[in-house]
Design an enzyme around this catalytic site. Structure first.
Site, PDB file in Angstrom:
ATOM      1  N   LEU A   4       7.447   9.202  -8.063  1.00  0.00           N
ATOM      2  CA  LEU A   4       6.511   9.421  -9.185  1.00  0.00           C
ATOM      3  C   LEU A   4       5.752  10.747  -9.045  1.00  0.00           C
ATOM      4  CD1 LEU A   4       5.106   8.312 -11.764  1.00  0.00           C
ATOM      5  CD2 LEU A   4       3.369   7.364 -10.232  1.00  0.00           C
ATOM      6  N   ASP A   5       4.828  10.771  -8.075  1.00  0.00           N
ATOM      7  CA  ASP A   5       3.967  11.952  -7.908  1.00  0.00           C
ATOM      8  C   ASP A   5       4.790  13.175  -7.542  1.00  0.00           C
ATOM      9  OD1 ASP A   5       1.519  10.569  -8.300  1.00  0.00           O
ATOM     10  OD2 ASP A   5       1.634   9.803  -6.255  1.00  0.00           O
ATOM     11  N   THR A  59       0.912  14.690 -10.521  1.00  0.00           N
ATOM     12  CA  THR A  59      -0.304  14.137  -9.934  1.00  0.00           C
ATOM     13  C   THR A  59      -0.526  14.651  -8.512  1.00  0.00           C
ATOM     14  OG1 THR A  59       1.091  12.225  -9.614  1.00  0.00           O
ATOM     15  CG2 THR A  59      -0.647  12.020 -11.252  1.00  0.00           C
ATOM     16  N   LYS A 117       7.157   5.701   3.383  1.00  0.00           N
ATOM     17  CA  LYS A 117       8.120   6.792   3.589  1.00  0.00           C
ATOM     18  C   LYS A 117       7.634   7.593   4.806  1.00  0.00           C
ATOM     19  CE  LYS A 117       8.507   7.265  -1.460  1.00  0.00           C
ATOM     20  NZ  LYS A 117       8.198   8.096  -2.626  1.00  0.00           N
ATOM     21  N   SER A 138       7.960   4.691  -5.578  1.00  0.00           N
ATOM     22  CA  SER A 138       6.773   5.499  -5.264  1.00  0.00           C
ATOM     23  C   SER A 138       5.938   4.863  -4.166  1.00  0.00           C
ATOM     24  CB  SER A 138       5.927   5.639  -6.533  1.00  0.00           C
ATOM     25  OG  SER A 138       4.656   6.150  -6.225  1.00  0.00           O
ATOM     26  N   ALA A 139       5.257   5.701  -3.386  1.00  0.00           N
ATOM     27  CA  ALA A 139       4.341   5.199  -2.364  1.00  0.00           C
ATOM     28  C   ALA A 139       2.985   4.828  -2.955  1.00  0.00           C
ATOM     29  CB  ALA A 139       4.141   6.265  -1.292  1.00  0.00           C
TER      30      ALA A 139
END
Ligand code: B16
Ligand code: MG
Length: 217
Positions: A9-10, A16, A144, A113-114
């Site tokens: 995601l980021d 972000t 991760k 995502s994390a």
């Protein structure tokens, strides 16, 4: 042919990463710790807890568990204040084009995502419905570079790990994808993400021909 396409995601779908940077920098500087872009690179894809552990370690600071929790809360509320105003225009270049192409080709798509804020962010930018599976920081126990997040995503997509492709902007995430025996595609700089199978600056550099080859390979 079906492959599982897993997106971080980021830094991959939305930018972000810059908000995480601002929030961590503020926290570090408030503690009298210097915080550089190079250090920030090492926090990308890394969980909130481990990020704070690293920063305290760099500053040679040790604090109580309660204080640790307070700092994490502070960082997150600072980060959320940046997220609050996010709209669709913060989706990174050509991400919708790639998602639409893969969907039209009936390829299963997951988020890996994390972040514990992933679902909130996807809703903000109206991409929540674009994923067949969402695996985020609330679903994993190992961060991760452990491959857990991507292995769960593959499982939810019902695709074997070695048939999955991961898009990642972080060193830790590329390592996680490689450990999961997936094709790793770095989104960013070659000199940072050299461990990835392929590296592109952003999705505008990824052609339809390349995606078609990945599907048919
Ligand atoms: P949160 P990703 C990761 O997201 C970020 O890259 C990393 O900087 C952040 O610390 C981590 O999420 C946790 O995020 O504090 O929102 O739970 O790149 O794996 O999508
Ligand atoms: Mg990322």
């Amino acid at each position: 042919n079906k492959r599982g396409f897993i997106f971080d995601l980021d830094g991959v779908i939305v930018d972000t990463a810059k908000y995480h940077f601002l929030a961590w920098k503020k926290l570090a500087n408030d503690l009298g710790i210097d915080f550089t872009e190079h250090q920030n690179e090492q926090l990308k894809g890394v969980s909130r807890v481990q990020s704070l552990e690293k920063i305290l370690d760099w500053g040679g600071i040790s604090i109580s568990e309660l204080e640790f929790q307070n700092l994490m809360d502070k960082k997150n509320s600072d980060y959320l204040s940046h997220i609050e105003t996010m709209k669709e225009d913060e989706i990174l270049v050509d991400v919708p084009k790639v998602l639409t192409f893969l969907k039209n080709k009936q390829q299963p798509i997951a988020l890996g995502s994390a972040s514990k804020n992933a679902r909130k962010i996807l809703k903000k930018v109206a991409l929540y419905e674009s994923f067949d599976a969402i695996v985020d920081g609330t679903n994993v126990s190992k961060a991760k570079p452990d491959p857990e997040v991507f292995l769960i995503a593959a499982k939810e997509l019902h695709i074997a790990p070695n048939q999955c492709v991961v898009f990642e902007d972080s060193i830790a995430g590329v390592q996680a994808a490689n450990k999961a025996d997936m094709i790793s595609i770095g989104i960013g700089e070659q000199d940072v993400l050299g461990e990835a199978d392929f590296v592109f600056k952003d999705f505008s550099e990824i052609s339809i021909e390349f995606l078609t080859q990945l599907i048919n390979k």
